[in-house]
Design a protein around this motif. Structure first.
Motif, PDB file in Angstrom:
ATOM      1  N   VAL B  60       0.855  -1.189   0.000  1.00 44.52           N
ATOM      2  CA  VAL B  60       0.000   0.000   0.000  1.00 44.52           C
ATOM      3  C   VAL B  60       0.890   1.238   0.000  1.00 44.52           C
ATOM      4  O   VAL B  60       1.864   1.316   0.735  1.00 44.52           O
ATOM      5  CB  VAL B  60      -0.920   0.017   1.235  1.00 44.52           C
ATOM      6  N   GLY B  61       0.548   2.193  -0.863  1.00 43.06           N
ATOM      7  CA  GLY B  61       1.351   3.407  -0.982  1.00 43.06           C
ATOM      8  C   GLY B  61       2.052   3.452  -2.329  1.00 43.06           C
ATOM      9  O   GLY B  61       1.599   2.862  -3.312  1.00 43.06           O
ATOM     10  N   PHE B 118      -0.847   1.938  -4.917  1.00 43.23           N
ATOM     11  CA  PHE B 118      -1.908   1.009  -4.554  1.00 43.23           C
ATOM     12  C   PHE B 118      -2.547   1.588  -3.295  1.00 43.23           C
ATOM     13  O   PHE B 118      -1.906   1.708  -2.258  1.00 43.23           O
ATOM     14  CB  PHE B 118      -1.355  -0.392  -4.288  1.00 43.23           C
ATOM     15  N   GLN B 119      -3.797   1.970  -3.401  1.00 41.24           N
ATOM     16  CA  GLN B 119      -4.396   2.792  -2.341  1.00 41.24           C
ATOM     17  C   GLN B 119      -4.934   1.996  -1.162  1.00 41.24           C
ATOM     18  O   GLN B 119      -5.271   2.585  -0.140  1.00 41.24           O
ATOM     19  CB  GLN B 119      -5.501   3.669  -2.918  1.00 41.24           C
ATOM     20  N   MET B 120      -5.064   0.682  -1.310  1.00 43.40           N
ATOM     21  CA  MET B 120      -5.574  -0.124  -0.195  1.00 43.40           C
ATOM     22  C   MET B 120      -5.112  -1.565  -0.368  1.00 43.40           C
ATOM     23  O   MET B 120      -4.618  -1.935  -1.433  1.00 43.40           O
ATOM     24  CB  MET B 120      -7.099  -0.065  -0.146  1.00 43.40           C
ATOM     25  N   ALA B 121      -5.286  -2.345   0.675  1.00 44.13           N
ATOM     26  CA  ALA B 121      -4.929  -3.758   0.600  1.00 44.13           C
ATOM     27  C   ALA B 121      -5.909  -4.493  -0.313  1.00 44.13           C
ATOM     28  O   ALA B 121      -7.049  -4.070  -0.477  1.00 44.13           O
ATOM     29  CB  ALA B 121      -4.952  -4.372   1.998  1.00 44.13           C
ATOM     30  N   ILE B 144      -1.871  -7.210  -2.527  1.00 43.99           N
ATOM     31  CA  ILE B 144      -1.207  -6.163  -1.760  1.00 43.99           C
ATOM     32  C   ILE B 144      -1.629  -6.260  -0.302  1.00 43.99           C
ATOM     33  O   ILE B 144      -2.818  -6.266   0.012  1.00 43.99           O
ATOM     34  CB  ILE B 144      -1.580  -4.766  -2.319  1.00 43.99           C
TER      35      ILE B 144
END
Lengths: 300, 145
Positions: B60-61, B118-121, B144
């Motif tokens: 994430v990130g 990638f903004q979330m799991a 992720i």
């Protein structure tokens, strides 16, 4: 959102009219004409279930807390019908190593409707039967349109949704209330374009039809306060892109909850819930733990 | 450094708000070796093979990747026009921060991709499009955490 609007969380039930009072803070009791309210909800990410159902605790240094404030209003129509409006305001705090963001805004508004063909305990032989319906409007900000990289200010799905369902409810011995509700939610296609023109990504996306069931058991105290345990299970068909199903994209969620309701007066009542997304029978979903608190003002 | 930020949404304020600071993560794989690839994919038309390398597991990130692109004989392919789009297949949405993602060709079939968010799991694809000389695509997928 529709599910929340139609069923909400297990709630207050009065001994005199448990069927009309339980399970949705914004649901009108038999003697109420309309109501307004506000609810506050918060949740914290625990981890996520991947496409195979394997659970992954959240990675160190990453996480998400979500908050929602709902403005609620419900009005009675034609004696056995009621229509409700939910206006949500959503905020998220998301963080990853070296990155932290907080954002929010108005979410997806929803309208819900309920028609009680038979109130709980109106018949000596049959449970209360109610038809449910709802529409969610894409008034929030969809994920790819959020301005923050982690999408913390994303507040909506970006698509219209419609739902229909059936609720059965029965109170036993004036103290025990049982509820079973089934709901089908259909999201409509939405057009998604890439922010990067070079990718030329332009697709019609449609979340799979969602099937949900809520089961609840509550206890009504003599002072008309109530507690209840709830279990919600939801499963969906695969998401479709340009009409083609994306393999293994079904979303599976199950949530365990407890709720308590307390009437202050005939016009004012409070409700609180706690919930936990179970890390089993979950798929393609971020699991959380959280709670809510609701204040309702009813008009007789 | 992480900057603390806050935002409070009032009930009657309809405008969205948000704050935060974006900080790309560190480092590229200087040269993506076939033997060290995280994933190896044949492109949709079968013309190219994509070897995807990363210095750290996707998370994430912000993330950086390096592609080695070859033809089917294994010869590195320079001069391709590549673009990438993170995509969450089961939710049917992209990533809002992808406006900052860049693809930088180096040499010997190497392409460095920076600032992929990638903004979330969950399950994510790195949708990769070749627009020239021959239109093609490849979609590596990650879970992720």
């Amino acid at each position: 959102m529709i599910w929340t609007s139609l069923q909400g969380n297990a709630a207050l039930a009065q001994a005199c009219c448990a069927g009309g009072a339980a399970y949705q803070p914004a649901r009108l009791k038999l003697h109420e004409d309309w109501l307004v309210g506000v609810s506050f909800q918060g949740s914290d990410e625990l981890g996520h279930a991947d496409l195979t159902g394997t659970y992954h605790p959240r990675a160190p240094g990453t996480g998400e807390q979500d908050y929602t404030e709902n403005l609620l209003a419900t009005v009675r129509l034609l004696e056995r019908g009621q229509v409700g409006l939910t206006v949500p305001f959503d905020e998220s705090n998301r963080y990853a190593p070296g990155l932290q963001q907080f954002g929010g805004g108005i979410g997806d508004l929803s309208l819900s409707a309920r028609w009680d063909f038979l109130y709980s305990n109106e018949s000596a032989h049959f449970p209360g039967v109610a038809l449910l319906g709802g529409v969610t409007f894409p008034t929030g900000v969809p994920p790819e349109s959020a301005s923050l990289p982690l999408g913390a200010n994303s507040t909506g799905l970006g698509a219209w949704q419609a739902a229909a369902g059936l609720a059965l409810e029965r109170t036993f011995f004036d103290r025990v209330v049982l509820n079973a509700t089934a709901l089908v939610t259909q999201g409509f296609p939405r057009h998604v374009t890439s922010l990067d023109e070079q990718v030329a990504l332009s697709v019609n996306e449609q979340l799979g039809t969602q099937f949900s069931g809520l089961f609840a058991a509550g206890w009504i105290f003599p002072d008309e306060a109530a507690v209840a345990a709830t279990f919600t299970y939801s499963d969906s068909l695969d998401t479709r892109l340009n009409g083609v199903a994306v393999p293994m994209s079904e979303i599976q969620i199950n949530t365990l909850g407890v709720a308590g309701g307390f009437p202050i007066t005939d016009e004012w009542r409070l409700q609180a819930t706690a919930f936990w997304d179970l890390p089993v029978l979950s798929r393609n979903h971020i699991d959380s733990i959280g709670g809510s608190f609701t204040v309702i003002r009813a008009f007789l | 450094m992480t900057r603390r930020a806050s935002c409070f949404t009032l009930f009657l304020v309809l405008a969205a708000c948000g704050s935060g600071e974006a900080e790309p993560d560190a480092g590229f794989v200087a040269s993506c070796m076939k033997s060290e690839a995280l994933q190896t994919l044949t492109s949709q038309t079968g013309i190219y093979t994509f070897y995807l390398c990363t210095a750290a597991a996707p998370a994430v990130g912000f993330n950086n990747f390096t592609y080695l692109v070859t033809d089917q004989s294994g010869a590195p392919q320079d001069g391709l026009t590549l673009a990438v789009q993170p995509w969450m297949p089961y939710m049917g949405h992209g990533s809002p921060g992808n406006g900052d993602a860049t693809v930088t060709p180096t040499d010997a079939g190497q392409y460095q991709i920076s600032n992929v968010v990638f903004q979330m799991a969950g399950e994510w694809q790195l949708r990769t499009t070749v627009s020239a000389p021959t239109p093609d695509s490849a979609n590596p997928q990650f879970n992720i955490n």
